[in-house]
Design an enzyme around this catalytic site. Structure first.
Site, short mmCIF file in Angstrom:
data_model
loop_
_atom_site.label_atom_id
_atom_site.label_comp_id
_atom_site.label_asym_id
_atom_site.label_seq_id
_atom_site.Cartn_x
_atom_site.Cartn_y
_atom_site.Cartn_z
N ASN A 40 -2.41 32.93 13.30
CA ASN A 40 -2.95 32.41 12.05
C ASN A 40 -3.34 30.96 12.33
O ASN A 40 -2.51 30.06 12.26
CB ASN A 40 -1.87 32.52 10.96
CG ASN A 40 -2.31 31.98 9.62
OD1 ASN A 40 -3.35 31.31 9.50
ND2 ASN A 40 -1.53 32.25 8.59
N ARG A 79 -5.83 36.16 11.87
CA ARG A 79 -6.29 35.88 10.52
C ARG A 79 -7.65 35.21 10.67
O ARG A 79 -7.79 34.20 11.36
CB ARG A 79 -5.34 34.91 9.82
CG ARG A 79 -5.85 34.49 8.46
CD ARG A 79 -5.00 33.40 7.84
NE ARG A 79 -5.50 33.04 6.52
CZ ARG A 79 -5.35 31.85 5.97
NH1 ARG A 79 -4.70 30.89 6.61
NH2 ARG A 79 -5.82 31.61 4.78
N HIS A 133 -7.38 33.97 0.94
CA HIS A 133 -5.96 34.34 0.87
C HIS A 133 -5.81 35.83 0.51
O HIS A 133 -4.79 36.24 -0.03
CB HIS A 133 -5.18 33.53 -0.19
CG HIS A 133 -5.07 32.07 0.10
ND1 HIS A 133 -5.28 31.11 -0.86
CD2 HIS A 133 -4.78 31.39 1.24
CE1 HIS A 133 -5.11 29.90 -0.33
NE2 HIS A 133 -4.82 30.05 0.95
N LEU A 184 0.41 29.76 -4.04
CA LEU A 184 0.46 28.29 -4.09
C LEU A 184 1.05 27.76 -2.78
O LEU A 184 2.26 27.56 -2.66
CB LEU A 184 1.32 27.84 -5.29
CG LEU A 184 1.01 28.50 -6.64
CD1 LEU A 184 1.97 28.00 -7.72
CD2 LEU A 184 -0.44 28.26 -7.05
N GLY A 212 -3.21 25.34 0.69
CA GLY A 212 -4.35 25.88 -0.05
C GLY A 212 -3.75 26.73 -1.16
O GLY A 212 -2.68 27.30 -0.98
N ARG A 249 -7.04 19.47 -1.59
CA ARG A 249 -8.36 19.84 -2.12
C ARG A 249 -8.37 19.73 -3.64
O ARG A 249 -7.39 20.07 -4.30
CB ARG A 249 -8.71 21.27 -1.71
CG ARG A 249 -8.93 21.43 -0.23
CD ARG A 249 -9.10 22.89 0.18
NE ARG A 249 -8.16 23.23 1.23
CZ ARG A 249 -7.83 24.45 1.61
NH1 ARG A 249 -8.36 25.50 1.00
NH2 ARG A 249 -6.96 24.66 2.58
N MET A 269 5.24 19.28 -2.42
CA MET A 269 5.81 19.37 -3.76
C MET A 269 7.26 18.88 -3.80
O MET A 269 7.71 18.35 -4.82
CB MET A 269 5.70 20.82 -4.24
CG MET A 269 5.93 21.02 -5.70
SD MET A 269 4.97 19.92 -6.79
CE MET A 269 3.38 20.74 -6.86
N ARG A 270 7.98 19.02 -2.68
CA ARG A 270 9.37 18.53 -2.65
C ARG A 270 9.40 17.02 -2.85
O ARG A 270 10.21 16.49 -3.62
CB ARG A 270 10.03 18.85 -1.30
CG ARG A 270 10.40 20.29 -1.15
CD ARG A 270 10.67 20.62 0.30
NE ARG A 270 9.40 20.67 1.04
CZ ARG A 270 9.24 21.31 2.18
NH1 ARG A 270 10.25 21.93 2.74
NH2 ARG A 270 8.08 21.34 2.79
N ASN A 275 9.16 28.44 -3.74
CA ASN A 275 10.27 27.48 -3.68
C ASN A 275 10.40 26.52 -4.85
O ASN A 275 11.47 25.93 -5.03
CB ASN A 275 10.13 26.64 -2.40
CG ASN A 275 10.30 27.50 -1.16
OD1 ASN A 275 11.36 28.10 -0.96
ND2 ASN A 275 9.27 27.59 -0.36
N GLU A 327 1.83 37.15 5.23
CA GLU A 327 0.49 37.42 5.76
C GLU A 327 0.58 37.95 7.19
O GLU A 327 -0.18 38.83 7.58
CB GLU A 327 -0.34 36.13 5.74
CG GLU A 327 -0.75 35.70 4.34
CD GLU A 327 -1.16 34.23 4.25
OE1 GLU A 327 -0.28 33.37 4.44
OE2 GLU A 327 -2.34 33.96 4.00
N1 LIG Z 1 11.56 23.91 -0.97
C1 LIG Z 1 10.36 23.61 -1.42
N2 LIG Z 1 10.18 23.12 -2.67
C2 LIG Z 1 8.97 22.83 -3.14
N3 LIG Z 1 7.84 22.98 -2.45
C3 LIG Z 1 7.94 23.46 -1.20
C4 LIG Z 1 9.19 23.80 -0.63
N4 LIG Z 1 8.95 24.27 0.63
C5 LIG Z 1 7.61 24.20 0.81
N5 LIG Z 1 7.01 23.72 -0.28
C6 LIG Z 1 5.57 23.48 -0.48
O1 LIG Z 1 4.84 24.48 0.20
C7 LIG Z 1 3.74 23.88 0.91
C8 LIG Z 1 3.38 24.71 2.11
O2 LIG Z 1 3.14 26.02 1.71
P1 LIG Z 1 2.66 27.15 2.74
O3 LIG Z 1 2.49 28.40 1.98
O4 LIG Z 1 3.57 27.16 3.90
O5 LIG Z 1 1.27 26.52 3.12
P2 LIG Z 1 0.18 26.86 4.19
O6 LIG Z 1 0.39 28.28 4.63
O7 LIG Z 1 -1.10 26.67 3.43
O8 LIG Z 1 0.36 25.86 5.29
C9 LIG Z 1 4.26 22.48 1.24
O9 LIG Z 1 3.19 21.58 1.38
C10 LIG Z 1 5.10 22.14 0.03
O10 LIG Z 1 4.30 21.56 -0.98
C1 LIG Z 2 -8.29 29.78 2.79
C2 LIG Z 2 -7.24 28.74 2.74
O1 LIG Z 2 -7.26 27.88 1.89
O2 LIG Z 2 -6.27 28.84 3.63
P1 LIG Z 2 -5.03 27.84 3.82
O3 LIG Z 2 -4.25 27.89 2.57
O4 LIG Z 2 -4.31 28.42 5.00
O5 LIG Z 2 -5.64 26.49 4.10
MG LIG Z 3 -0.79 29.87 3.99
#
Ligand SMILES: Nc1ncnc2c1ncn2[C@@H]1O[C@H](COP(=O)(O)OP(=O)(O)O)[C@@H](O)[C@H]1O
Ligand SMILES: CC(=O)OP(=O)(O)O
Ligand SMILES: [Mg+2]
Length: 429
Positions: free
Chosen positions: A22, A107, A196, A225, A228, A257, A299-300, A350, A400
């Site tokens: 990915n 992916r 997604h 959430l 992205g 974004r 978000m943490r 989370n 995923e």
């Molecule tokens: N324990 C938590 N509490 C609140 N938000 C969290 C926690 N763990 C992760 N996150 C949020 O999740 C985001 C990452 O989400 P994720 O689905 O792994 O993203 P991506 O796959 O797009 O990289 C972090 O930037 C953070 O904002």
């Molecule tokens: C499509 C997209 O926004 O993917 P990611 O959340 O991995 O950045």
């Molecule tokens: Mg993701």
């Protein structure tokens, strides 16, 4: 161990492992799965690719204690990241040269309208993925590098693309079309594609399972959430609307974004602020959303700042939640009847405060969150609404990588059991 004839006719170990890649704009997540029981043999992440502070985290899961190894220091690009990941796998005896590896699943973020199913990657498929780079400039180039590098490491293996856009191709035309001049839109293939999709498909199916119903019997709103973020309305197992558009910039407020804005903001920035198109692109994709509003996209950290009385962080949180609420309302109207609103991905899985705030005040839509259930931390799909609620509110962890592994393995298996030659070694490097 069972043996089967290879394409060359010699005996080989039956290959039942899948490597999933990915590749994001600045990161690569990877997992090696054993498809006998769909268990993970190793997981890893390379982040901050191209920066001085790159980091690789690798966790082998075959032994007793899962111990994560860390490598730090600059990893120049995605090709170097994949090579480093391959070295880590090899150090655990799980190298890419293993005869047990059946396929590599990728992916791929943008598949346009052409790819509605997982697809074995040939030269021609790769050319099409390249053609879509202008509409997924942050994502498709990384996916392409991932494919080329994997191909160079194992030219004999089938490589499969699983597209983020595929699940959304069922959207009705009135949801997918923007209200702009039809000829211009068609000439440049401008429409809502949505992203997604692998997550929306997996999570909506799991949500039906959680409700004890078949996917065809339920209507769900999925809120993915992560960094992205996107929402989708899924009716009877099919996507009917989603918040991302031509590119992954539209819709919800995200980590970096903007999501929805008046498109005239871009004209204004160009004409009045004198910004170039590239500068506006960077502004909206990388310097907006939560990071633009308060300087943090995690978000943490935002919650921690709110607890300390930080007003900018509080406003960023309110803007994020307000947008979510608007989409829940809009998709309730689109679906007519909603059986569940489902939270997923890093923030959705989370952040209890985000879930609580997004559902607060929506009692008239049948939506209520139980504070006790919402506070439970768990990796399992779970309901967070009280028994009496008309509409279920749920948390369903997305996966995923597992979905990509399943689709990849099914495709390679189907082709082989039908006696077809699975195209391998067809990607020019
Ligand atoms: N324990 C938590 N509490 C609140 N938000 C969290 C926690 N763990 C992760 N996150 C949020 O999740 C985001 C990452 O989400 P994720 O689905 O792994 O993203 P991506 O796959 O797009 O990289 C972090 O930037 C953070 O904002
Ligand atoms: C499509 C997209 O926004 O993917 P990611 O959340 O991995 O950045
Ligand atoms: Mg993701």
């Amino acid at each position: 161990m069972t043996t089967t004839p290879t394409k060359e006719g010699s005996a080989a170990v039956q290959a039942r492992r899948v490597l999933v890649l990915n590749s994001g704009s600045s990161s690569v997540k990877y997992q090696l799965l054993d498809m006998n029981d769909r268990s993970r043999l190793a997981i890893g992440l390379v982040e901050r690719i191209g920066e001085e502070t790159s980091r690789l985290l690798h966790t082998p899961l075959t032994g007793g204690d899962a111990e994560t190894r860390e490598r730090t220091g600059r990893i120049a690009d995605h090709a170097a990241a994949l090579k480093a990941a391959a070295e880590e796998l090899a150090a655990d005896g799980l190298g890419l040269d293993s005869p047990e590896l059946a396929a590599i699943g990728h992916r791929v973020v943008h598949g346009g309208l052409r790819f509605t199913e997982p697809t074995v990657i040939t030269d021609e498929v790769l050319t099409e993925i390249e053609r879509l780079v202008p509409v997924a400039p942050l994502h498709n180039p990384a996916n392409i590098t991932g494919i080329r590098t994997a191909e160079a490491l194992r030219p004999d293996l089938p490589q499969v693309a699983v597209f983020d856009t595929a699940f959304h191709t069922t959207m009705p035309e009135y949801a997918a079309r923007y209200a702009i001049d039809v000829e211009t839109a068609d000439a440049h293939r401008i429409r809502r594609y949505g992203f997604h999709g692998t997550s929306h498909a997996y999570v909506s199916r799991k949500a039906a399972e959680l409700l004890g119903r078949a996917p065809e019997e339920v209507n769900v709103i999925v809120l993915h959430l992560g960094n992205g973020a996107s929402a989708s309305a899924v009716a009877a197992g099919r996507c009917v609307e989603t918040s991302m558009g031509l590119t992954p910039l539209e819709g919800l407020v995200m980590g970096t974004r903007s999501g929805d804005i008046d498109p005239a903001v871009t004209f204004h920035l160009k004409r009045v602020a004198g910004m170039s198109t590239d500068e506006i692109d960077v502004l909206l994709n990388k310097k907006s959303g939560l990071v633009g509003l308060c300087g943090d996209n995690d978000m943490r950290e935002i919650r921690r700042r709110i607890d300390e009385g930080d007003e900018r962080a509080a406003l960023a949180f309110d803007i994020y939640v307000h947008r979510l609420k608007k989409y829940i309302g809009a998709y309730s109207a689109v679906l007519g009847r909603v059986d569940a609103v489902v939270f997923t991905a890093g923030v959705g899985e989370n952040s209890a405060p985000v879930r609580e705030a997004a559902i607060a005040g929506l009692e008239e839509l049948g939506l209520v969150v139980d504070a006790g259930l919402n506070a439970v931390r768990s990796g399992e799909p779970r309901l967070i609404s009280p028994n009496y609620a008309r509409v279920a509110v749920a948390v369903v962890p997305t996966d995923e990588e597992l979905e990509i592994a399943d689709q990849t393995f099914a495709l390679v298996g189907q082709a082989e059991s039908a006696g077809q030659q699975v195209p391998v070694g067809q990607v020019d490097n």
